[in-house]
Scaffold this active site. Sequence first.
Site, short mmCIF file in Angstrom:
data_model
loop_
_atom_site.label_atom_id
_atom_site.label_comp_id
_atom_site.label_asym_id
_atom_site.label_seq_id
_atom_site.Cartn_x
_atom_site.Cartn_y
_atom_site.Cartn_z
N ASP A 1 27.17 -3.99 11.49
CA ASP A 1 25.78 -4.31 11.16
C ASP A 1 25.29 -5.37 12.15
OD1 ASP A 1 23.41 -4.16 9.75
OD2 ASP A 1 24.03 -5.51 8.16
N GLU B 1 15.37 1.58 13.06
CA GLU B 1 14.40 1.45 11.97
C GLU B 1 12.95 1.70 12.40
OE1 GLU B 1 13.96 -1.40 8.08
OE2 GLU B 1 15.74 -1.34 9.33
N LYS C 1 16.06 4.80 10.18
CA LYS C 1 16.03 3.95 8.99
C LYS C 1 14.61 3.80 8.46
CE LYS C 1 18.74 0.16 8.39
NZ LYS C 1 19.39 -1.12 8.79
N THR D 1 16.89 2.55 3.58
CA THR D 1 17.34 1.16 3.51
C THR D 1 16.54 0.39 2.46
OG1 THR D 1 17.85 -0.77 4.90
CG2 THR D 1 15.80 0.41 5.39
N PHE E 1 21.87 -2.45 -0.99
CA PHE E 1 22.05 -3.82 -0.50
C PHE E 1 22.80 -4.68 -1.51
CE2 PHE E 1 18.93 -4.79 3.15
CZ PHE E 1 19.10 -3.54 3.70
#
Length: 313
Positions: free
Chosen positions: A16, A89, A125, A149, A171
Amino acid sequence: MNQLDALKQFTTVVADTGDFKQLAQFQPQDATTNPSLILKAVQKPEYLPLLKDTVAAYGNESMDAQIDRLLVRFGCEILATIPGRVSTEVDARLSFDTAATVARAKRIMALYEAQGVKRERVLIKIAATWEGIQAAAELEREGIRTNLTLLFSFAQAVACGDAKVQLISPFVGRIYDWYKKSAGAAWVEADNAQANDPGVKSVRAIYNHYKRHGIATEVMGASFRNVGQITALAGCDLLTIAPELLAQLGASNEPLAQALSASAALQLDLPEVHHTEASFRFAMNEDAMATEKLAEGIRAFCVDAVKLEALMQ
């Protein structure tokens, strides 16, 4: 065997980070980025040339086009280091606009393909709003794979499964943060650790639901605060982990056991759940944590997108 190698026996390990120079030491399969990670990376001297080169080459294009080119430049550098996929993203400011999200995703994918990258190596994303999930459903039908996400609730996961998205990123750490803050002085860390961590419990419920009902969407736990959250989810399809925590796992020789398994999930008595738009919105309304964290996450990514644009200007 260290914990990182042990974890790789059960779970696909994903890095990440936007800091692709760090990747090789951990040998992850995939990597994920977001606006905050890219912003963090371009503020380091070794990555500033990527930003400058992008502006020099494409400064006559719109700012959003330049940003997409920068994101794809990072993505291509990452793909040169890893065997698997990179997640890139869509601008979080489009989180409530299905058509604009689809258009932006297609442009990002076209930029990758122009660099010779096959589309199966890229996950787009998108924030897991209702509008984002509908955009993902459309993209998936056209062969563009997505990573949903800012996912905090079972309702979001159900809707993503219904939309047949490739992958979701629940998350863990941000769920933990919310419950810890909400409990205040009453929070007892030991009582809410490992398998009892509220973020871990959320991912476990989603994973078991998907496996029990044959939903092909991959589950990738994200946003970890400590190694205990990671080891408690060993066996999850994928886990995306920041370099600092990857280093801690690599330095530990503590035993690590598989915590989640598809075969165990198949034995569970779990009802099948689906959502309409109305039932999804009501479920989100009933979940204060998910509603607050989704809104907060979108706001934070928007702030960093603006900062990134300011740097490029």
